[in-house]
Design a protein around this motif. Structure first.
Motif, short mmCIF file in Angstrom:
data_model
loop_
_atom_site.label_atom_id
_atom_site.label_comp_id
_atom_site.label_asym_id
_atom_site.label_seq_id
_atom_site.Cartn_x
_atom_site.Cartn_y
_atom_site.Cartn_z
N ALA A 75 96.10 72.16 -12.68
CA ALA A 75 94.77 71.72 -13.10
C ALA A 75 94.81 71.11 -14.50
O ALA A 75 94.15 70.10 -14.77
N LEU A 76 95.58 71.72 -15.40
CA LEU A 76 95.74 71.18 -16.75
C LEU A 76 96.40 69.80 -16.70
O LEU A 76 95.95 68.86 -17.36
N ARG A 118 95.93 63.94 -17.25
CA ARG A 118 96.45 62.75 -16.57
C ARG A 118 97.97 62.74 -16.54
O ARG A 118 98.62 61.70 -16.71
N LEU A 119 98.55 63.94 -16.35
CA LEU A 119 100.00 64.08 -16.34
C LEU A 119 100.51 64.79 -15.09
O LEU A 119 101.60 65.37 -15.10
N SER A 120 99.76 64.73 -14.01
CA SER A 120 100.17 65.40 -12.78
C SER A 120 101.57 64.97 -12.33
O SER A 120 102.34 65.77 -11.81
N HIS A 121 101.90 63.70 -12.55
CA HIS A 121 103.21 63.18 -12.17
C HIS A 121 104.36 63.85 -12.93
O HIS A 121 105.50 63.80 -12.50
N ALA A 122 104.07 64.50 -14.06
CA ALA A 122 105.11 65.08 -14.90
C ALA A 122 105.43 66.54 -14.57
O ALA A 122 106.39 67.09 -15.10
N VAL A 123 104.64 67.18 -13.72
CA VAL A 123 104.84 68.60 -13.44
C VAL A 123 106.05 68.81 -12.54
O VAL A 123 106.10 68.29 -11.42
N LYS A 124 107.02 69.55 -13.04
CA LYS A 124 108.21 69.91 -12.28
C LYS A 124 108.23 71.40 -11.98
O LYS A 124 108.97 71.84 -11.10
N VAL A 173 97.85 69.09 -29.65
CA VAL A 173 96.73 68.64 -28.81
C VAL A 173 96.84 67.13 -28.69
O VAL A 173 97.22 66.44 -29.64
N LEU A 174 96.55 66.62 -27.50
CA LEU A 174 96.57 65.18 -27.29
C LEU A 174 95.52 64.53 -28.18
O LEU A 174 94.38 65.00 -28.27
#
Length: 164
Positions: A22-23, A28-34, A121-122
């Motif tokens: 969810a985070l 906008r980083l769902s593609h980065a979750v491993k 923080v972004l």
């Protein structure tokens, strides 16, 4: 109903993983979750835990989490806590879960004789930045985060090995 902050246990793996996803979606980083559940179980609850997690519960249901670990300040000569991720479900924002998680982290930092609590923080996340400022956080403007990963990490590591 009030917010209850508790230390995560191994049975919370699915919840922790769901919060991470969810985070990542929010950032906008769902593609980065491993990270997967097995990986999280190993590094959070295995024989040598690398990080800790706090869970915020409201009405008996988890609504947020904070994942953190110790670092060390050579100048202070003391440990610190580094907050890697803090996330509260959108429908639970405004209930005080974020502040309760940060307050518990601050209490842990004091209890563990840490010199500080810090996080990144972004720069586009203005609501989070405003929230952190309201709690007394201040930016470290003179510092820039650096990262080596992937192929660059492998190459750097290889340069440290003795040549035959």
């Amino acid at each position: 109903m009030s917010i209850i902050i508790r230390a995560a246990v191994a049975a919370d793996i699915d919840t922790i993983h769901a919060f991470i996803l969810a985070l990542a979606d929010y950032e906008r980083l769902s593609h980065a979750v491993k990270a997967d559940r097995d990986m999280l179980a190993r590094y959070l609850f295995g024989p040598r835990p690398m990080a800790e997690v706090l869970i915020a519960d409201h009405g008996g249901a988890p609504v947020g989490f904070a994942l953190f670990f110790h670092n060390f300040s050579t100048f202070e000569g003391r440990p610190g806590l580094y907050l890697e991720d803090l996330f509260v479900l959108p429908q639970a924002r405004g209930l005080g879960a974020g502040k309760a998680l940060l307050a518990r982290l601050a209490a842990l930092a004091i209890d563990r004789d840490c010199a500080r609590l810090e996080w990144s923080v972004l720069d586009w996340n203005e609501p989070a930045i405003a929230f952190y400022r309201s709690l007394g956080a201040r930016p470290m403007d003179a510092w820039t985060v650096q990262r080596v990963d992937g192929d660059a990490l492998a190459a750097l590591s290889a340069s440290a090995r003795p040549r035959c």
